[in-house]
Every structure is written in structure tokens, then in C-alpha cells.
Design an enzyme around this catalytic site. Structure first.
Site: not given
Length: 456
Positions: A74, A118, A163, A298, A300
Site C-alpha cells: 500500500r 495521504h 485518515e 488503521n 495503533y
């Protein structure tokens, strides 16, 4: 612990974080060029001018991916490479780089997963308001079409945005990311226009024949401090309302419009308090709800909050009045982020229930640690432990019925970590920024073995 047949294993990167070559082959200036060159914005004054020099070393990097047995890569396209000013004819030299990269990936039997945005918005568009300007959404759809025109005959997997919460609320809310704006109303408008851009681009890509579309969001389970280590803990009424509101601001704000065609009431209320809802025009939600084929997650760390009457809204969270953001009773990474692996399974199970019928992929998961090179090796046991713990939880989510199709580690390479510059290393491959030498860490070799056996 074996994963389903055809489960996709891979790694992810982003253009500004690895490419370098910021002034080559007609690339224009991005908001991250401007932001990183403005004193005080990035640790140690670091910039992405050279980064990992992937623009020149992509062939070697693809060979490294092949050796690690990655099935998917990606990467993001740098909008300023394609349209230096964010509009107009596509730059053939910029497209040619991604042309070469895609061909090299396919020759190595690695599926390219293209992310169109991005965070590196052309500075010329920011000069006209950036994502606070509705026109940027239309420019984004034109740019998406230009990239597809060149790569669509070989690329099957397309992601519109990465995001959007970060783009909007760290870029326009608290200003710790480019373009460094600090205005809650701007952040809310930016979030909507990002979603509008997603919908317009998705429709255009479908018209051009794109088969597999994805939106990638940063998401997390929103928990009280007690719930971090005790999933059965029942919060009081005020804490339950706080967690529900923050979940709406973080995840519902983006996935509810895309999947259900509506905003959560908590998001609309935040907009009313910060300039109103006039930016949401008739027909926008229908456009935003263009069908997608997968949701990228995503993950974390969890988001930990509790009720705190009288507290003003956090700058990055318009609408979070009376809520306190807390730490967690857990070990942390070098970023200071708590390590809570079962947050991933809790999140995936929740989202699978909220958005049934849409498959998921973990599009980023990983950790920064203070890696040390010793005798030509990086023994990053903490990272291996982190990844192993999260893969166990991904498997647990699948066993619980979540339609999870793949897992992409963040990141392939140590790279420019946004406002942290080069002070934080997320890669499974060590990069010596002085020589650009790549050395797979122990975590890369471990991950290769996971891929070969399709499990733990």
C-alpha cells in the site's frame, strides 16, 4: 493460529514520508513541504526533502518486499507530482514514476494498493483555502481520474483518502500537522469536504471501471480508564455519554456518512457550535455514500476518555466539551502510545456490527521503538511482541465473525514521521538516513515467516 485462505499480507508507506525528490520531474510544492520548512513545526527541523529516497531506490525497495514475501504493498501517490498546482493537465513525468513502480510490483507478484491522498495537498490549493474550500473536493476527483487513466489497467485496489480525521483535525484543528491551521470551524468544514471529495472520486473511479474501492480511517475503541484492562467494566451514565460522543467524533463522523448516508447527531451538534452546518449542501450525503468495497482500519492504540464537567473542548476534538482525554494503564511505544492489543479485536467487532456487509482490512498497524543497530542487526523484540499481540487479536476478531480480509504492517521502512521527523522509527526495515542503506530488522524476518505460514 492460521488465517483464512487468501488473507492478504503486506506493508504500507506514504509518499511524503519516503519518496524525497521533492523538486524533481515537475513535482509541485505540497503543504508538507511548506509546513516542514517552517521553523518549529517538525522535530529537529527535519523535512521530507530526501526522506528514504524511494523515488530513486524504488526498484531495490520492491526487491526487498519480494524477499519478505509481501503479497500487497500500500503506497500513496503524491498529488503534487501529478498536478503541481492541484489542477490542470497531468504531469507525465510524475505519472511515469508510479507507472514504473506498479510494473515493478506486478513483476514481483505484489499487488499494488494505491492510496490517492495521504496528506500531501498541493500548496496552491491550500492557498485558496485547502480542504475548507468546497472546490478542493472537485479538484480531488479530477486528480483521481488522472491517476486512474494511467494506472487503472493494472491497479485493482484503490483507496481515496487516508485518515481524513487526521487531515482535518490535526491539520485545521490543533495545527500540529500541515497546513497548521487552528480553527474548529475550519476543521469541521475540512472533514466534510474531504468526505465530499471521497464520494466524488469514488463515483468517478467507478465510471472509469475501478473494481475495488476503499476508504481508510484511523479508528480506535473509545474506552474509560477502567475499561482498558477490564472489558466487562460498566461505565456510569456520564462516562458512557462521553465515550459515545468521542466515538461519533472519531469514527462515526466518517463511516456513518459513507455507509449509512448520515452524520451522527453529536457531529452535527459540534458543527452547530462552530460555525453551523451551511457547508453541508443538498445532495452531499448522497454523493458521500457512494458504495465502497472495503473499509480500511488503521489501529495503533485505544482512545481513553472520561466525563469531566466544565472542561473545554480539546482543540483537535471540536464537540468534546466536558470530556477529559486520559492515558492508559499499559506499556507504551516510543510515541508514548499505550499498547493494548485487544483494542483491535474490540474495535473490529464493534465496527462489524455497526457497518454490516462491508469487509475490513487492517491497513496500518505497527509501533515505533528506539531501535539500535548492533553488528549489522536490529533486534527489535518489542516490535515483534507488539505485532504478534495484535495479529492474535485480528485472528480473534475473525473467529468472532468479523470479515477481515488482510493485514498491512506500518511501516515497511523507517521514514519521516510527520511532526516527529526522523526521531521515531516505525519500520520493519531499518534505514540509515546518511547512507540510505536498508537492513531488515528481526521484525521483518519474523513477519516474513508469518506470511509464509499464513499465521502464528
Amino acid at each position: 493460529m492460521i488465517f483464512p485462505e487468501n488473507f492478504v499480507w503486506g506493508a504500507a508507506t506514504a509518499s511524503y514520508q519516503i519518496e524525497g525528490a521533492v523538486k524533481e520531474d515537475g513535482r509541485g510544492q505540497s503543504i508538507w513541504d511548506t509546513f516542514s520548512h517552517s521553523p518549529g513545526n517538525v522535530a529537529n527541523g527535519d523535512t521530507g526533502d530526501v526522506a528514504c529516497d524511494h523515488y530513486h531506490r524504488y526498484a531495490d525497495d520492491v526487491e526487498l518486499m519480494r524477499e519478505l514475501r509481501l503479497a500487497a504493498y500500500r503506497f500513496s501517490v503524491a498529488w503534487p507530482r501529478i498536478q503541481a498546482d492541484g489542477s490542470g493537465p497531468a504531469n507525465p513525468r510524475g505519472l511515469a514514476f508510479y507507472d514504473r513502480l506498479v510494473d515493478r510490483l506486478l513483476a514481483a507478484e505484489i499487488a499494488p494498493y494505491v492510496t490517492l491522498y495521504h496528506w500531501d495537498l498541493p500548496q496552491a490549493l491550500q492557498d485558496r483555502g485547502g480542504w475548507t474550500d468546497r472546490d478542493t473536493a472537485h479538484r480531488f476527483a479530477e486528480y483521481a481520474a488522472a491517476v486512474h487513466d494511467r494506472l487503472g489497467d493494472r491497479v485493482r485496489h484503490w483507496t481515496t483518502l487516508n485518515e481524513p480525521w487526521v487531515s482535518a483535525f490535526l491539520g485545521y484543528g490543533n495545527g500540529v500537522h500541515a497546513p497548521g491551521r487552528r480553527d474548529p470551524g475550519e476543521a469541521i468544514r475540512a472533514a466534510h469536504h474531504l468526505l465530499l471529495g471521497h464520494g466524488l472520486a469514488a463515483a468517478r473511479l467507478r465510471e472509469l471501471g475501478a473494481q475495488h474501492l476503499m476508504l481508510v480511517v484511523n479508528s480506535a475503541p473509545v474506552l474509560t480508564p477502567a475499561q482498558v484492562n477490564d472489558p466487562s467494566a460498566t461505565p456510569g451514565e456520564a462516562d458512557a455519554a462521553a465515550t459515545a460522543r468521542v466515538h461519533a467524533l472519531l469514527t462515526g463522523q466518517f463511516l456513518d456518512p459513507v455507509i449509512h448516508g448520515r452524520y451522527p447527531e453529536q457531529v452535527l451538534e459540534a458543527a452547530r457550535r462552530n460555525g453551523g452546518t451551511g457547508h453541508i449542501q443538498e445532495g452531499d450525503l448522497e454523493t458521500i455514500a457512494a458504495p465502497i468495497d472495503q473499509i480500511g482500519i488503521n489501529y495503533y492504540n485505544p482512545c481513553v476518555v472520561e466525563a469531566s464537567p466544565g472542561r473545554p473542548a480539546d482543540a483537535a476534538w471540536p464537540g468534546s466539551e466536558d470530556v477529559a482525554f486520559r492515558g492508559a494503564d499499559a506499556p507504551t511505544t516510543a510515541m508514548g502510545w499505550p499498547i493494548v492489543p485487544d483494542g483491535l479485536s474490540r474495535l473490529l467487532v464493534r465496527l462489524s456490527g455497526d457497518y454490516p456487509g462491508v469487509p475490513f482490512m487492517v491497513t496500518e498497524n505497527g509501533a515505533a521503538f528506539d531501535d539500535v543497530m548492533e553488528n549489522g542487526r536490529v533486534h527489535d523484540a518489542d516490535r515483534v511482541s507488539y505485532l504478534q499481540g495484535h495479529l492474535r487479536e485480528a485472528h480473534r476478531a475473525i473467529e468472532a465473525g468479523v470479515d477481515l480480509r488482510g493485514y498491512l504492517v506500518w511501516s515497511l521502512l523507517d521514514n519521516f514521521e510527520w511532526a516527529e521527523g526522523y526521531s521515531r522509527r516505525f519500520g520493519i526495515v531499518h534505514v540509515d538516513y546518511a547512507t540510505q542503506a536498508r537492513v531488515p530488522k528481526d521484525s521483518a524476518l519474523w513477519f516474513r515467516d508469518v506470511i509464509v505460514r499464513n499465521g502464528l
